[in-house]
Design a protein around this motif. Structure first.
Motif, PDB file in Angstrom:
ATOM      1  N   LEU A   1       0.803  -1.219   0.000  1.00  0.00           N
ATOM      2  CA  LEU A   1       0.000   0.000   0.000  1.00  0.00           C
ATOM      3  C   LEU A   1       0.839   1.274   0.000  1.00  0.00           C
ATOM      4  O   LEU A   1       0.564   2.210  -0.770  1.00  0.00           O
ATOM      5  CB  LEU A   1      -0.963  -0.012   1.187  1.00  0.00           C
ATOM      6  CG  LEU A   1      -1.993  -1.148   1.184  1.00  0.00           C
ATOM      7  CD1 LEU A   1      -3.067  -0.904   2.230  1.00  0.00           C
ATOM      8  CD2 LEU A   1      -2.625  -1.313  -0.191  1.00  0.00           C
ATOM      9  N   THR A   2       1.850   1.342   0.851  1.00  0.00           N
ATOM     10  CA  THR A   2       2.670   2.554   0.870  1.00  0.00           C
ATOM     11  C   THR A   2       3.445   2.723  -0.434  1.00  0.00           C
ATOM     12  O   THR A   2       3.744   3.849  -0.847  1.00  0.00           O
ATOM     13  CB  THR A   2       3.650   2.530   2.049  1.00  0.00           C
ATOM     14  OG1 THR A   2       4.390   1.293   2.034  1.00  0.00           O
ATOM     15  CG2 THR A   2       2.907   2.628   3.380  1.00  0.00           C
ATOM     16  N   LYS A   3       3.758   1.615  -1.106  1.00  0.00           N
ATOM     17  CA  LYS A   3       4.523   1.709  -2.366  1.00  0.00           C
ATOM     18  C   LYS A   3       3.680   2.298  -3.489  1.00  0.00           C
ATOM     19  O   LYS A   3       4.223   2.919  -4.405  1.00  0.00           O
ATOM     20  CB  LYS A   3       5.035   0.323  -2.774  1.00  0.00           C
ATOM     21  CG  LYS A   3       5.740  -0.458  -1.673  1.00  0.00           C
ATOM     22  CD  LYS A   3       6.763   0.340  -0.932  1.00  0.00           C
ATOM     23  CE  LYS A   3       7.437  -0.491   0.148  1.00  0.00           C
ATOM     24  NZ  LYS A   3       6.535  -0.983   1.206  1.00  0.00           N
ATOM     25  N   VAL A   4       2.359   2.131  -3.421  1.00  0.00           N
ATOM     26  CA  VAL A   4       1.504   2.772  -4.416  1.00  0.00           C
ATOM     27  C   VAL A   4       1.576   4.286  -4.244  1.00  0.00           C
ATOM     28  O   VAL A   4       1.589   5.044  -5.215  1.00  0.00           O
ATOM     29  CB  VAL A   4       0.054   2.264  -4.310  1.00  0.00           C
ATOM     30  CG1 VAL A   4      -0.809   2.879  -5.395  1.00  0.00           C
ATOM     31  CG2 VAL A   4       0.001   0.743  -4.421  1.00  0.00           C
ATOM     32  N   GLY A   5       1.643   4.755  -2.997  1.00  0.00           N
ATOM     33  CA  GLY A   5       1.820   6.181  -2.753  1.00  0.00           C
ATOM     34  C   GLY A   5       3.148   6.691  -3.282  1.00  0.00           C
ATOM     35  O   GLY A   5       3.222   7.773  -3.886  1.00  0.00           O
ATOM     36  N   VAL A   6       4.215   5.925  -3.072  1.00  0.00           N
ATOM     37  CA  VAL A   6       5.530   6.308  -3.594  1.00  0.00           C
ATOM     38  C   VAL A   6       5.508   6.324  -5.118  1.00  0.00           C
ATOM     39  O   VAL A   6       6.063   7.237  -5.754  1.00  0.00           O
ATOM     40  CB  VAL A   6       6.613   5.349  -3.078  1.00  0.00           C
ATOM     41  CG1 VAL A   6       7.943   5.590  -3.790  1.00  0.00           C
ATOM     42  CG2 VAL A   6       6.797   5.505  -1.573  1.00  0.00           C
TER      43      VAL A   6
END
Length: 527
Positions: free
Chosen positions: A269-274
């Motif tokens: 999930l956080t990698k989609v933000g990145v």
């Protein structure tokens, strides 16, 4: 009046060339995950069949994403536009090496989670939607990586958020509901900012297509309304990526769901933000990235250091790993702050590494609990005696997340440090190195307490605890296999990094030199 024939040049408004069969791989991940999720939902009462259905469709997803990456590496950026209409009318799916690589890595993680979930998720969890939600989550994740339309990026974020809410509360325990409220609140705020920024961007440029935005933003005033849009985007995606100072929601929520769900969240999930930050600031609004570079650098350094210091302060393994997720986000933002092609390549490589290693570490934490009965370092000890092989596995994953050779975390940190030094960003290089040292101490502390120590806190020196033999299903093949696959990839990327360096370099080149991306969408009429 006699009718007169007039020639219409449709090439200025439509793509007239036929769609190649291989190009359909671009939308195959979405079709596969939607159909798989629907079938799992229809068989929700058959809890024995659900995992098999999900594993079959997720295997197809891995194959489709692998084929898509091979197609992109062979042909370059690939675009499909709804109805053949060129932007700003047609809705485009556009994939480059960056999107295809992250889609493939995410699909591998989802397949491993489906296998691990056969042990970690009971019949009640299956009935209430673990596998349908997992496939729906992958629909949103893959859609975000493959879309070429910024409003549809928002739509795919909504899809993955809805499914993540369902996964987070699966089990209906008090701690889960508390974590879900914190998770939902921050993500709703971030999504609202995302939507506001997108509306402003459309009002300024009159388009939502990413390639069209990249062209029109070149001639716009970077210090005017576009800077407001850029700041809103940065704040929105910094929240979603759990960057400092809006990262407190992650360690407050990721320790509450079932460990396989926490593993998927930590990996994806956080990698989609990145990814969204890289796409918007490197491809669409590069002038705004330059203007905000110092702020992004400060956020990156603060994210790295607060994350690893938070990990050092934890006694719960799940909370500790949550802070390591945050620390890794800082390293990726460092690549964006530097902004050169090598730095962006390092950020992409690091994102792939983090997806794999953080998922594996959370799954390993579940195995620690299965063997030792707790997630608390105060209550763990002697796990080396319980399973020497697992002790070795955890140690290697710890080395990888710390960036030590010969594992996957070493090379992206080398690339980022080198890019920082070449670009004159000594503080960033120093922060990456200090973070690596402190991460080594944090994971070493876990290994010493949980594995090397003879027993839980209070056990006399020189004594070893006697372990009750756990149920075979607790540490069976469904647990070992996904952890082993992820560890194998972590080792492979460390020992043979050339392919990943090539792919991340291709992805970074598309961001910094977007002509290939633009031609993929507009053809020869790219301006």
């Amino acid at each position: 009046m006699a009718a007169t024939d007039s020639a219409v040049d449709l090439s200025q408004a439509m793509r007239l060339e036929p769609v190649l069969p291989a190009d359909w791989l671009l939308v195959a991940p979405l079709i596969i995950t939607i159909l798989g999720g629907a079938l799992c939902l229809m068989t929700r009462k058959n809890t024995a069949a659900q995992p098999k259905v999900a594993i079959i469709f997720l295997t197809l997803l891995v194959l489709a994403c692998a084929g898509l990456l091979a197609h992109v590496l062979d042909k370059g950026v690939v675009t499909m536009v709804a109805g053949g209409w060129l932007p700003p009318f047609g809705i485009a799916f556009t994939v480059d090496a960056l999107g295809a690589t992250l889609a493939l890595t995410s699909s591998i993680v989802a397949l491993c989670a489906a296998v691990y979930g056969m042990t970690d998720v009971d019949n009640s969890g299956r009935r209430y939607g673990f596998y349908p939600f997992l496939l729906l989550l992958m629909t949103g994740v893959c859609g975000a990586f493959l879309t070429g339309d910024i409003f549809n990026l928002y739509v795919w974020f909504e899809v993955l958020l809805i499914s993540s809410f369902g996964l987070l509360v699966l089990g209906n325990e008090r701690a889960q509901l508390d974590g879900a409220v914190k998770y939902a609140l921050l993500n709703i705020i971030a999504t609202t900012l995302f939507l506001i920024a997108t509306g402003l961007l459309y009002g300024i440029l009159g388009t939502l297509n990413m390639a069209d935005i990249a062209i029109k933003a070149r001639g716009a005033d970077a210090n005017g309304p576009l800077m407001t849009v850029a700041v809103l985007y940065f704040l929105a995606f910094a929240m979603k990526a759990a960057a400092f100072p809006v990262n407190f929601w992650l360690p407050a929520s990721y320790h509450t769901p079932r460990i396989v769900i926490a593993a998927v969240f930590a990996g994806l999930l956080t990698k989609v933000g990145v990814y969204a930050l890289l796409r918007i600031f490197a491809l669409l609004l590069p002038e705004a990235r330059i203007a905000l570079a110092d702020i992004i650098a400060l956020v990156a350094i603060a994210t790295m250091l607060t994350g690893v210091l938070g990990a050092l302060a934890q006694t719960d393994v799940r909370r500790l790993l949550g802070y390591l997720v945050i620390s890794g986000i800082g390293s990726m933002l460092a690549g964006l702050a530097i902004g050169t092609t090598p730095a962006l390549a390092g950020a992409i490589f690091y994102a792939v590494h983090s997806i794999l290693v953080m998922t594996a570490l959370y799954m390993a934490a579940g195995m620690m609990r299965a063997l030792g009965g707790s997630y608390s370092l105060r209550e763990l000890g002697g796990l080396y005696r319980a399973s020497p092989a697992f002790a070795a596995v955890f140690l290697m994953l710890g080395f990888a997340v710390a960036g030590l050779p010969p594992f996957s975390g070493f090379w992206p940190k080398v690339i980022l440090v080198d890019a920082a030094l070449v670009g004159g960003h000594g503080w960033i290089a120093g922060s990456i190195l200090v973070t690596g040292l402190l991460t080594t101490i944090a994971v070493g502390r876990v290994w010493i307490y949980a594995f090397w120590r003879g027993g839980p806190e209070g056990t006399a020196d020189g004594q070893l605890v006697a372990f009750a033999v756990p149920a075979p299903s607790a540490v069976g093949a469904n647990v070992w296999l996904p952890i082993g696959v992820l560890l194998g990839l972590v080792v492979l990327l460390g020992v043979q990094p050339e392919f990943m360096m090539q792919v991340s370099g291709r992805g970074a080149s598309t961001l910094s030199e977007p002509m290939g991306y633009l031609r993929s969408v507009f053809g020869e009429v790219a301006r």
